[in-house]
Scaffold this active site. Structure first.
Site, PDB file in Angstrom:
ATOM      1  CD  GLU A  62      -2.628   1.458   2.548  1.00 19.86           C
ATOM      2  OE1 GLU A  62      -3.392   2.050   2.576  1.00 19.86           O
ATOM      3  OE2 GLU A  62      -1.598   1.410   3.934  1.00 19.86           O
ATOM      4  CD1 TRP A  84      -5.990   0.857  -0.096  1.00 21.38           C
ATOM      5  CD2 TRP A  84      -7.820   2.547  -0.738  1.00 21.38           C
ATOM      6  NE1 TRP A  84      -5.740   2.055   0.398  1.00 21.38           N
ATOM      7  CE2 TRP A  84      -7.072   3.114   0.105  1.00 21.38           C
ATOM      8  CE3 TRP A  84      -9.070   3.273  -1.149  1.00 21.38           C
ATOM      9  CZ2 TRP A  84      -6.367   4.494   0.708  1.00 21.38           C
ATOM     10  CZ3 TRP A  84      -9.058   4.521   0.050  1.00 21.38           C
ATOM     11  CH2 TRP A  84      -8.189   5.072   0.529  1.00 21.38           C
ATOM     12  CE1 TYR A 148      -4.047   9.434   3.504  1.00 23.34           C
ATOM     13  CE2 TYR A 148      -5.434   7.166   1.932  1.00 23.34           C
ATOM     14  CZ  TYR A 148      -5.467   8.701   2.748  1.00 23.34           C
ATOM     15  OH  TYR A 148      -6.251   8.610   4.473  1.00 23.34           O
ATOM     16  CB  CYS A 200      -8.241   8.301   7.579  1.00 25.53           C
ATOM     17  SG  CYS A 200      -9.928   8.121   7.276  1.00 25.53           S
ATOM     18  NE  ARG A 220     -10.266  12.715   7.185  1.00 25.23           N
ATOM     19  CZ  ARG A 220     -11.851  11.982   7.559  1.00 25.23           C
ATOM     20  NH1 ARG A 220     -11.762  11.764   8.447  1.00 25.23           N
ATOM     21  NH2 ARG A 220     -11.920  11.166   6.216  1.00 25.23           N
ATOM     22  CB  ALA A 222      -7.596   6.922  14.374  1.00 24.18           C
ATOM     23  CG  ASP A 223     -11.216   1.197  11.628  1.00 24.99           C
ATOM     24  OD1 ASP A 223     -11.068   0.557  12.820  1.00 24.99           O
ATOM     25  OD2 ASP A 223     -11.543   0.147  10.518  1.00 24.99           O
ATOM     26  CG  HIS A 261     -13.027   5.759  15.424  1.00 22.86           C
ATOM     27  ND1 HIS A 261     -13.337   6.694  14.876  1.00 22.86           N
ATOM     28  CD2 HIS A 261     -13.121   4.781  14.339  1.00 22.86           C
ATOM     29  CE1 HIS A 261     -12.570   6.428  13.298  1.00 22.86           C
ATOM     30  NE2 HIS A 261     -12.742   5.351  13.708  1.00 22.86           N
ATOM     31  CE1 TYR A 263     -16.761   3.003  12.162  1.00 21.01           C
ATOM     32  CE2 TYR A 263     -14.679   1.911  11.855  1.00 21.01           C
ATOM     33  CZ  TYR A 263     -15.759   3.020  11.362  1.00 21.01           C
ATOM     34  OH  TYR A 263     -15.175   3.266  10.607  1.00 21.01           O
TER      35      TYR A 263
END
Length: 318
Positions: A62, A84, A148, A200, A220, A222-223, A261, A263
């Site tokens: 990636e 993705w 990106y 993100c 900004r 964040a999983d 956060h 989930y």
């Protein structure tokens, strides 16, 4: 200050105990906190989490995709990287060209309905095969917009010019190491509406002291369970690559988070991870014959002594 993997696990614990319940665009629901920072000393090992296996090959492919300025998932699929897929797939199933079964809200429905999950898997496999074998289809539906790679390598100005931010920041590090402007931004307000997923990890900055290169990322959104372990490793790898090109040692990776956060459908997985002991960090080795960050390929990275706990699966929120 707690640092390294312990800092990541401390963040997980803090969110579980103090997080605010919030709704989100995926309709999954999260518990989150706002504003958090972690630090990783890159001289103590490569910060790939050990309390669950994180696939380094996916992290590296990636990052190379970003560095190449690519915004089409075809390169990722060619390297067996599927992280993705869902965002490109969503564009296809919402298009007038899609004639298959209803795929609306496929992320949530696939978790709850086994029959639908089988349909979804079939459609996704067909989609991936088309991306890999049909160039015109790939150009149309493998494209994610100005994400990106586009912003890092071909930021478009109002004058119709392009800026290669990555090349410019490397030149700046070489020629003016004490500058406070070693910055690359992925957040381009004009392009945000045309991205499959707005960035993100929005902005990163480099800092040189004592012959060492450090990097700070502002993220900004964040999983924390699925995304952040990838982000830590990705920017650590980027710091190693740029330090190598510029003749510097590595310093710290500083990870600053906005909305951090977990989930709601990752909570059990996080608790499993928190029950595990941290192991020794692996070591990263680069092919020293490659001099430029833009020349590296997957085979130029070697990770040694990575012995993590098993992977923990969790659904991605789209």
């Amino acid at each position: 200050m707690v640092s390294g993997e312990e800092a990541y696990l401390s963040l997980c614990n803090y969110i579980l105990k103090n997080g605010n319940k919030k709704e989100d665009r995926t309709n999954t629901g999260t518990i989150s906190v706002f504003g958090h920072q972690m630090r990783f000393d890159l001289n103590k090992g490569f910060p790939l989490l050990t309390t669950k296996k994180v696939p380094f090959r996916l992290v590296a492919s990636e990052l190379l995709w970003f560095i190449k300025g690519d915004t089409n998932i075809r390169y990722l699929l060619e390297n067996n990287n599927n992280i993705w897929n869902e965002w490109a797939f969503e564009r296809w199933v919402k298009s007038a060209d899609y004639t298959g079964p209803d795929m609306s809200d496929f992320g949530n429905r696939a978790q709850k309905d086994p029959a639908f999950k089988e349909l979804y898997i079939t459609q996704m496999e067909y989609f991936k095969e088309k991306i890999l074998t049909d160039e015109s289809f790939a150009k149309l539906y493998g494209e994610l917009g100005a994400v990106y790679g586009k912003q890092w390598r071909k930021w478009e100005t109002t004058r119709g010019e392009t800026i290669d931010q990555l090349k410019e920041v490397i030149a700046s590090i070489r020629n003016n190491p004490d500058s406070r402007r070693h910055i690359v931004s992925a957040w381009n307000p004009e392009d945000v509406p045309h991205m499959a997923l707005p960035p993100c990890h929005t902005l990163f900055q480099f800092y040189i002291a004592d012959g060492k290169l450090s990097c700070q990322l502002y993220q900004r959104s964040a999983d924390v369970f699925l995304g952040v372990p990838f982000n830590i490793a990705s920017y650590a790898l980027l710091t190693h690559l740029i330090a190598h090109e510029c003749g510097l040692e590595v310093g710290e990776f500083v990870h600053t988070l906005g909305d951090a956060h977990i989930y709601s459908n990752h909570i059990a997985q996080v608790k499993t991870q928190l029950s595990r002991e941290v192991k020794s960090q692996p070591q990263l080795f680069l092919n020293k014959e490659k001099k430029s960050i833009f020349d590296f390929e997957l085979e130029d990275f070697e990770l040694k002594n990575y012995n993590p706990h098993p992977a923990i699966k969790a659904p991605i929120a789209v």
